[in-house]
Scaffold this motif. Sequence first.
Motif, PDB file in Angstrom:
ATOM      1  N   PRO A 136     -11.895  -2.602   8.653  1.00 40.02           N
ATOM      2  CA  PRO A 136     -11.278  -0.884   7.954  1.00 40.02           C
ATOM      3  C   PRO A 136     -10.904  -0.186   7.184  1.00 40.02           C
ATOM      4  O   PRO A 136     -10.464   0.197   6.113  1.00 40.02           O
ATOM      5  CB  PRO A 136     -12.849  -1.370   8.188  1.00 40.02           C
ATOM      6  N   VAL A 137     -10.294   0.226   8.415  1.00 41.05           N
ATOM      7  CA  VAL A 137      -8.929   1.395   8.569  1.00 41.05           C
ATOM      8  C   VAL A 137      -7.649   0.709   7.855  1.00 41.05           C
ATOM      9  O   VAL A 137      -7.283   0.922   6.699  1.00 41.05           O
ATOM     10  CB  VAL A 137      -8.924   1.907   9.448  1.00 41.05           C
ATOM     11  N   GLY A 138      -7.261  -0.929   8.553  1.00 41.50           N
ATOM     12  CA  GLY A 138      -6.269  -0.991   8.054  1.00 41.50           C
ATOM     13  C   GLY A 138      -6.169  -1.490   6.337  1.00 41.50           C
ATOM     14  O   GLY A 138      -4.968  -0.744   5.356  1.00 41.50           O
ATOM     15  N   ARG A 139      -7.321  -2.017   6.393  1.00 44.34           N
ATOM     16  CA  ARG A 139      -7.267  -2.643   4.311  1.00 44.34           C
ATOM     17  C   ARG A 139      -6.868  -0.999   3.440  1.00 44.34           C
ATOM     18  O   ARG A 139      -6.453  -1.468   2.545  1.00 44.34           O
ATOM     19  CB  ARG A 139      -8.736  -2.923   4.146  1.00 44.34           C
ATOM     20  N   ILE A 140      -7.549  -0.051   3.937  1.00 36.49           N
ATOM     21  CA  ILE A 140      -7.808   1.204   2.775  1.00 36.49           C
ATOM     22  C   ILE A 140      -6.506   1.873   2.843  1.00 36.49           C
ATOM     23  O   ILE A 140      -6.087   2.369   1.958  1.00 36.49           O
ATOM     24  CB  ILE A 140      -9.491   1.704   3.432  1.00 36.49           C
ATOM     25  N   ALA A 141      -5.662   2.234   4.656  1.00 36.35           N
ATOM     26  CA  ALA A 141      -4.737   2.957   4.747  1.00 36.35           C
ATOM     27  C   ALA A 141      -3.598   1.606   3.555  1.00 36.35           C
ATOM     28  O   ALA A 141      -2.845   1.830   2.800  1.00 36.35           O
ATOM     29  CB  ALA A 141      -3.944   2.849   6.424  1.00 36.35           C
ATOM     30  N   GLY A 142      -3.521   0.543   3.850  1.00 33.78           N
ATOM     31  CA  GLY A 142      -2.759  -0.428   3.245  1.00 33.78           C
ATOM     32  C   GLY A 142      -2.558  -0.156   1.823  1.00 33.78           C
ATOM     33  O   GLY A 142      -1.803   0.132   0.971  1.00 33.78           O
ATOM     34  N   VAL A 143      -3.724   0.294   1.422  1.00 33.64           N
ATOM     35  CA  VAL A 143      -4.505   0.568  -0.697  1.00 33.64           C
ATOM     36  C   VAL A 143      -3.909   2.037  -1.087  1.00 33.64           C
ATOM     37  O   VAL A 143      -2.905   1.447  -1.396  1.00 33.64           O
ATOM     38  CB  VAL A 143      -6.268   0.621  -0.728  1.00 33.64           C
ATOM     39  N   LEU A 144      -4.076   2.569   0.032  1.00 33.79           N
ATOM     40  CA  LEU A 144      -3.305   3.916  -0.409  1.00 33.79           C
ATOM     41  C   LEU A 144      -1.799   3.935  -0.502  1.00 33.79           C
ATOM     42  O   LEU A 144      -1.869   4.547  -1.389  1.00 33.79           O
ATOM     43  CB  LEU A 144      -4.269   4.830   0.815  1.00 33.79           C
ATOM     44  N   ALA A 145      -1.216   3.203   0.493  1.00 37.24           N
ATOM     45  CA  ALA A 145      -0.288   3.126   0.825  1.00 37.24           C
ATOM     46  C   ALA A 145       0.989   2.789  -0.474  1.00 37.24           C
ATOM     47  O   ALA A 145       1.728   2.673  -0.876  1.00 37.24           O
ATOM     48  CB  ALA A 145       0.663   2.888   2.384  1.00 37.24           C
ATOM     49  N   ALA A 146      -0.154   1.583  -0.763  1.00 34.77           N
ATOM     50  CA  ALA A 146       0.481   0.810  -2.210  1.00 34.77           C
ATOM     51  C   ALA A 146       0.187   0.924  -3.584  1.00 34.77           C
ATOM     52  O   ALA A 146       1.405   1.374  -4.661  1.00 34.77           O
ATOM     53  CB  ALA A 146      -0.540  -0.732  -2.352  1.00 34.77           C
ATOM     54  N   GLN A 147      -0.993   1.782  -3.589  1.00 32.24           N
ATOM     55  CA  GLN A 147      -1.385   2.802  -5.147  1.00 32.24           C
ATOM     56  C   GLN A 147      -0.071   3.884  -4.422  1.00 32.24           C
ATOM     57  O   GLN A 147       0.144   4.669  -5.946  1.00 32.24           O
ATOM     58  CB  GLN A 147      -2.871   3.863  -4.514  1.00 32.24           C
ATOM     59  N   ALA A 148       0.463   4.494  -3.932  1.00 32.03           N
ATOM     60  CA  ALA A 148       1.651   5.483  -3.573  1.00 32.03           C
ATOM     61  C   ALA A 148       3.290   5.269  -3.517  1.00 32.03           C
ATOM     62  O   ALA A 148       4.199   6.064  -3.407  1.00 32.03           O
ATOM     63  CB  ALA A 148       1.246   6.229  -2.044  1.00 32.03           C
ATOM     64  N   THR A 170      -8.324  -7.857  -0.999  1.00 35.97           N
ATOM     65  CA  THR A 170      -8.513  -6.470  -0.740  1.00 35.97           C
ATOM     66  C   THR A 170      -7.867  -5.910  -1.938  1.00 35.97           C
ATOM     67  O   THR A 170      -7.868  -4.452  -2.681  1.00 35.97           O
ATOM     68  CB  THR A 170      -7.464  -5.576   0.547  1.00 35.97           C
ATOM     69  N   GLY A 171      -6.265  -6.695  -2.169  1.00 33.17           N
ATOM     70  CA  GLY A 171      -5.722  -6.550  -3.347  1.00 33.17           C
ATOM     71  C   GLY A 171      -6.422  -6.252  -4.423  1.00 33.17           C
ATOM     72  O   GLY A 171      -6.091  -5.589  -5.476  1.00 33.17           O
ATOM     73  N   THR A 172      -6.631  -7.532  -5.227  1.00 36.95           N
ATOM     74  CA  THR A 172      -7.684  -7.496  -5.924  1.00 36.95           C
ATOM     75  C   THR A 172      -8.291  -6.904  -6.266  1.00 36.95           C
ATOM     76  O   THR A 172      -9.593  -6.430  -7.324  1.00 36.95           O
ATOM     77  CB  THR A 172      -8.085  -9.240  -5.948  1.00 36.95           C
ATOM     78  N   ARG A 173      -9.351  -6.613  -5.390  1.00 35.10           N
ATOM     79  CA  ARG A 173     -11.067  -5.655  -5.497  1.00 35.10           C
ATOM     80  C   ARG A 173     -10.147  -4.253  -5.389  1.00 35.10           C
ATOM     81  O   ARG A 173     -10.892  -3.446  -6.825  1.00 35.10           O
ATOM     82  CB  ARG A 173     -11.279  -5.340  -4.344  1.00 35.10           C
ATOM     83  N   PHE A 174      -9.119  -3.572  -5.698  1.00 30.91           N
ATOM     84  CA  PHE A 174      -8.662  -2.056  -5.607  1.00 30.91           C
ATOM     85  C   PHE A 174      -7.714  -2.259  -6.756  1.00 30.91           C
ATOM     86  O   PHE A 174      -6.752  -1.123  -6.640  1.00 30.91           O
ATOM     87  CB  PHE A 174      -8.761  -1.916  -4.402  1.00 30.91           C
ATOM     88  N   GLY A 175      -7.031  -3.051  -7.240  1.00 36.50           N
ATOM     89  CA  GLY A 175      -5.554  -3.241  -8.212  1.00 36.50           C
ATOM     90  C   GLY A 175      -4.292  -2.952  -7.899  1.00 36.50           C
ATOM     91  O   GLY A 175      -3.731  -2.416  -8.383  1.00 36.50           O
ATOM     92  N   VAL A 176      -4.231  -3.413  -6.181  1.00 32.41           N
ATOM     93  CA  VAL A 176      -2.848  -2.920  -6.014  1.00 32.41           C
ATOM     94  C   VAL A 176      -2.554  -4.885  -5.238  1.00 32.41           C
ATOM     95  O   VAL A 176      -3.415  -5.252  -5.241  1.00 32.41           O
ATOM     96  CB  VAL A 176      -2.715  -2.347  -4.767  1.00 32.41           C
ATOM     97  N   THR A 177      -1.468  -4.810  -4.955  1.00 32.71           N
ATOM     98  CA  THR A 177      -0.681  -5.793  -4.294  1.00 32.71           C
ATOM     99  C   THR A 177      -0.401  -5.738  -2.930  1.00 32.71           C
ATOM    100  O   THR A 177       0.560  -4.815  -2.905  1.00 32.71           O
ATOM    101  CB  THR A 177       0.926  -6.076  -4.707  1.00 32.71           C
TER     102      THR A 177
END
Length: 307
Positions: A136-148, A170-177
């Motif tokens: 859970p932490v890894g997925r969301i950290a990855g999303v935040l880093a991608a958004q940045a 995870t990327g599809t769910r939150f709109g990042v690659t």
Amino acid sequence: MERPYILHMFTPGKQMSPFDVNMAADAGYQVLAPYCEVDLANVTALTQDAIFSRGPKGVTRTGIFIGGRDALLAADMLKQSAAAMFKPFVVSLMADPSGAYTTAAAMVACVEAALKKHHQCGLDGLRVLVMGGLGPVGRIAGVLAAQAGAQVSLSSRSGVDLAEEGAHETGTRFGVTLHGVSGKNKELVRQSLAEADVVLTCAAAGVQVVAPDDLPFAPKVKVAADVNAVAPEGFAGVGVMDDGKPVAGTQGAVGIGALAIGNVKYQTQHRLLVRMRESEKAVSLSFGDAFETARAYLAEQAAKAAG
């Protein structure tokens, strides 16, 4: 008599996290009501039970907190709960499954601050490797880093197929690659380390994913952040108290340890819970809000240190 502040706490698990209960009490909620083994199907009914009994004025003193251990399910539950409400029966919401949203936010905000301080850059364009990337932490950290603006790879010791599947989901769910890479053996770990500018180690407690003999294979790493507070450290040479300390055996990397991240996580979660309780207008808080809050806290600390 004034109506008490009530926080209804939903979790898909068998019990609500005592950590979250303590945090909610310390944020000023007077009545804490945990609901266990909650699934997506009954979020609507629970939400509407929580809002209709207090009237339009009482809803300002009512909140819903969503826990559990699944970062994606928590996001879906948050959305479902919001959809179950309508004006004037709208209460504040917050999701933080297993502390993952606030921990990931604190981790990435600390990395961002360290990059700025020690390397005069941000995350934009950097290659970020998340080890333990399907948790859970890894997925969301990855999303935040991608958004940045970072190029993010989620690494899993379960192999490339599961890593790619989890990254895509995870990327599809939150709109990042997001990309998936294998961390199944040392050779594959070292291949990933060779390209990384930032390494986030989010593996289980007591699991070392980057050993001392792996460090020569990480020549580009600028910042290594580790959320593991149980020996041995997840990234060799990063102590739990480190906050921008050079990592021995690397070519200029600085480390951020679990307790340094944990302090920012604590401040972030506390501030979000207080914001939810104090807001006269209902708010819905997720990991993006946690990231903004963690950034703001670190900026305040930097300003204090500068005098």
